[in-house]
Design an enzyme around this catalytic site. Structure first.
Site, mmCIF file in Angstrom:
data_model
loop_
_atom_site.group_PDB
_atom_site.id
_atom_site.type_symbol
_atom_site.label_atom_id
_atom_site.label_comp_id
_atom_site.label_asym_id
_atom_site.label_seq_id
_atom_site.Cartn_x
_atom_site.Cartn_y
_atom_site.Cartn_z
ATOM 1 N N ARG A 89 0.859 -1.188 0.000
ATOM 2 C CA ARG A 89 0.000 0.000 0.000
ATOM 3 C C ARG A 89 0.896 1.238 0.000
ATOM 4 O O ARG A 89 1.691 1.440 0.912
ATOM 5 C CB ARG A 89 -0.916 -0.009 1.226
ATOM 6 C CG ARG A 89 -1.784 1.243 1.336
ATOM 7 C CD ARG A 89 -2.745 1.168 2.514
ATOM 8 N NE ARG A 89 -3.452 2.437 2.628
ATOM 9 C CZ ARG A 89 -3.248 3.338 3.581
ATOM 10 N NH1 ARG A 89 -2.365 3.098 4.542
ATOM 11 N NH2 ARG A 89 -3.920 4.474 3.587
ATOM 12 N N HIS B 187 -2.568 11.224 0.650
ATOM 13 C CA HIS B 187 -1.992 11.020 1.973
ATOM 14 C C HIS B 187 -1.338 12.330 2.401
ATOM 15 O O HIS B 187 -0.127 12.406 2.619
ATOM 16 C CB HIS B 187 -0.991 9.863 1.947
ATOM 17 C CG HIS B 187 -0.704 9.279 3.294
ATOM 18 N ND1 HIS B 187 -0.775 7.924 3.573
ATOM 19 C CD2 HIS B 187 -0.335 9.853 4.466
ATOM 20 C CE1 HIS B 187 -0.459 7.704 4.831
ATOM 21 N NE2 HIS B 187 -0.173 8.868 5.403
ATOM 22 N N GLU C 71 -6.990 8.964 6.301
ATOM 23 C CA GLU C 71 -7.150 9.655 7.576
ATOM 24 C C GLU C 71 -7.579 11.117 7.428
ATOM 25 O O GLU C 71 -6.842 12.050 7.756
ATOM 26 C CB GLU C 71 -5.864 9.561 8.396
ATOM 27 C CG GLU C 71 -5.439 8.146 8.690
ATOM 28 C CD GLU C 71 -4.219 8.039 9.588
ATOM 29 O OE1 GLU C 71 -3.930 6.917 10.062
ATOM 30 O OE2 GLU C 71 -3.559 9.075 9.844
ATOM 31 N N ASN D 10 -7.243 2.228 10.036
ATOM 32 C CA ASN D 10 -5.913 2.403 10.629
ATOM 33 C C ASN D 10 -6.065 2.426 12.144
ATOM 34 O O ASN D 10 -6.884 3.190 12.673
ATOM 35 C CB ASN D 10 -5.268 3.706 10.175
ATOM 36 C CG ASN D 10 -4.918 3.705 8.698
ATOM 37 O OD1 ASN D 10 -5.033 2.678 8.021
ATOM 38 N ND2 ASN D 10 -4.482 4.843 8.190
ATOM 39 N N TYR E 91 -3.861 2.311 15.955
ATOM 40 C CA TYR E 91 -2.611 2.307 16.724
ATOM 41 C C TYR E 91 -2.832 2.238 18.228
ATOM 42 O O TYR E 91 -2.032 1.647 18.942
ATOM 43 C CB TYR E 91 -1.790 3.564 16.404
ATOM 44 C CG TYR E 91 -1.290 3.603 14.984
ATOM 45 C CD1 TYR E 91 -0.125 2.937 14.620
ATOM 46 C CD2 TYR E 91 -1.994 4.282 13.997
ATOM 47 C CE1 TYR E 91 0.341 2.956 13.313
ATOM 48 C CE2 TYR E 91 -1.536 4.308 12.686
ATOM 49 C CZ TYR E 91 -0.372 3.641 12.343
ATOM 50 O OH TYR E 91 0.071 3.658 11.043
ATOM 51 N N GLU F 255 -3.370 0.148 8.218
ATOM 52 C CA GLU F 255 -2.153 0.531 8.943
ATOM 53 C C GLU F 255 -2.228 0.003 10.362
ATOM 54 O O GLU F 255 -3.249 0.140 11.028
ATOM 55 C CB GLU F 255 -1.966 2.055 9.024
ATOM 56 C CG GLU F 255 -1.588 2.744 7.742
ATOM 57 C CD GLU F 255 -1.369 4.237 7.948
ATOM 58 O OE1 GLU F 255 -1.027 4.663 9.088
ATOM 59 O OE2 GLU F 255 -1.534 4.999 6.972
#
Length: 459
Positions: A80, A124, A169, A299, A301, A365
């Site tokens: 990606r 991005h 995002e 995504n 985290y 991600e």
């Protein structure tokens, strides 16, 4: 360690790695590329750690064949990456830069020859500076600018790329770059994030429509990528609950609802009124232009926890969440000062599946920044990153066990890179970059991921 290697995934599950253009490409003035807002931002004194820029980054622009060979050595199914808008259209619209087209054609051909599926992101965070000079994402015209770019990219690369995302995002774009000033273009205007968020939603819709008409293929998968950080109250106090709900509305719900339903949550409508942008946001247009996704990229985290403090001015990236204070997460932190809570990934995937049960999901991600230990033999030891990946892949398996339709997982990131305002001191990669020589060195985590993928294929 949970030993996720013992967990079995579907045979066609996609194992990938990820990056983005400005963070790795370099070649800032090569091949006809025009400047982006991150070129301008990073060259502005005080904006990035140690004045770091992406001028060279890891020189992927000139070393992409070597980098693809590394991906092949790791055995990944997919890569990606993002396309640099200003490499294709130096002025954002108008004349197409054939040198930029050729770079991405060659990159995709290298990937396909290595048996790696190219997965492309259109945006991005690197808006062409020429468009920022015309008002950027604050301008309603940005919707058509983005649609023109999407058409150029799909027309040029659609025979090679089947999986596309429009935006990566959008919360970061809107609120870190516009309400706050920590990301490009660094406006620092509280109301701006809401208007930019709306234009991003319209731009996503328009791009999806255009791309389905340009160079269509039956196996195209078009979607969008959201960073869905759970926002939880730090305690049981109703004020903590209320402020966490407002943060969640700003960070996640406005984008999920805007994309999936074509409308905004009531909390967001009230914030539109409060910040004086309601008359510039046509929710009927959002509803009328809404399009179905082929997939949603998630995504993940960490989990964020908030408490309410009446003395706090709140956080610039969450305008309207008055008194919000971000609480230190429990346990050991990554170099980004994020907690390690893999259960949050399962929670996020289940929440999205409840909203859209028939929508395929990809974890686009997931990864962690830790310092590396380089041994005398050049081996890079990073056991904490291995443990992080292991536990989060197991969390994806938990979601699958609970019926969530997850189709793939992408490690962030394949390489150490320019980590935006944090510069080069933060290392997310499973491949280490020696920034003095630009030498690539696979870390222990990279070999672990290779062995994990091989074990899955051997099932």
């Amino acid at each position: 360690m949970t030993d996720s290697i013992t967990r079995r995934f579907p045979r066609d599950f996609m194992w990938g790695v990820a990056s983005s253009a400005y963070q790795i490409e370099g070649g800032a003035k090569e091949g006809g590329r025009g400047p982006s807002i991150w070129d301008t931002f990073s060259h502005t004194p005080g904006r990035t750690a140690d004045g770091a820029t992406g001028d060279v980054a890891i020189d992927h622009y000139n070393r992409y064949r070597q980098d693809v060979a590394l991906m092949a050595e790791l055995g990944v199914d997919a890569y990606r990456f993002s396309i640099s808008w200003s490499r294709l259209l130096p002025d954002g619209v108008g004349a197409v830069n054939q040198g930029g087209i050729e770079f991405y054609v060659d990159l995709c051909d290298s990937l396909l020859e290595a048996g790696i599926t190219p997965v492309a992101t259109l945006y991005h965070w690197d808006l062409p500076q020429a468009l920022q000079d015309r008002g950027g994402w604050l301008e309603p015209a940005s919707v058509e600018w983005f649609a023109e770019y999407a058409a150029v990219a799909k027309r040029a690369l659609g025979d090679r790329i089947r999986i596309w995302s429009t935006l990566n995002e959008p919360w970061c774009v809107a609120f870190l770059g516009h309400s706050s000033d920590v990301f490009a273009p660094g406006l620092g205007r509280p109301e701006a994030g809401f208007l930019v968020a709306h234009h991003l939603m319209l731009a996503h819709n328009r791009a999806m429509t255009v791309m389905r008409d340009v160079n269509p293929h039956a196996d195209d998968q078009l979607g969008v990528v959201l960073n869905l950080i759970p926002a939880e109250p730090a305690g049981d106090d109703p004020s903590d609950v209320a402020v966490a709900e407002t943060v969640d509305a700003i960070h996640s719900q406005q984008f999920l609802s805007g994309i999936l339903e074509g409308k905004y949550p009531e909390r967001i409508r009230r914030l539109h009124e409060r910040f004086g942008v309601a008359d510039q946001i046509d929710e009927a247009e959002l509803a009328a232009t809404r399009v179905d996704l082929d997939y949603l990229g998630v995504n993940y985290y960490n989990i964020n926890r908030f408490r309410f403090d009446p003395a706090s001015p709140g956080l610039a990236e969450y305008p309207g969440a008055d008194g919000a204070v971000l609480v230190r997460p429990p346990g050991e932190l990554t170099d980004m000062e994020w907690g390690v809570e893999p259960q949050g990934l399962t929670i996020v995937l289940e929440r999205v599946a409840e909203l859209a049960p028939d929508l395929p999901l990809y974890v686009t991600e997931n990864g962690a920044a830790y310092p590396d230990e380089v041994g005398p033999d050049g081996e890079v030891v990073d056991p904490k990153r291995i443990a992080y990946l292991d536990s989060h892949i197991a969390a994806v398996a938990d979601a699958l066990d609970r019926g969530v339709d997850v189709r793939g997982y992408f490690v962030w990131s394949i390489f150490d890179n320019f980590e935006w305002a944090s510069g080069y001191g933060i290392r997310f990669g499973i491949v280490r970059i020696d920034y003095a020589t630009l030498e690539r060195m696979v870390k222990a985590s990279g070999w672990w991921y290779r062995d994990f993928i091989a074990a899955q294929r051997a099932c």
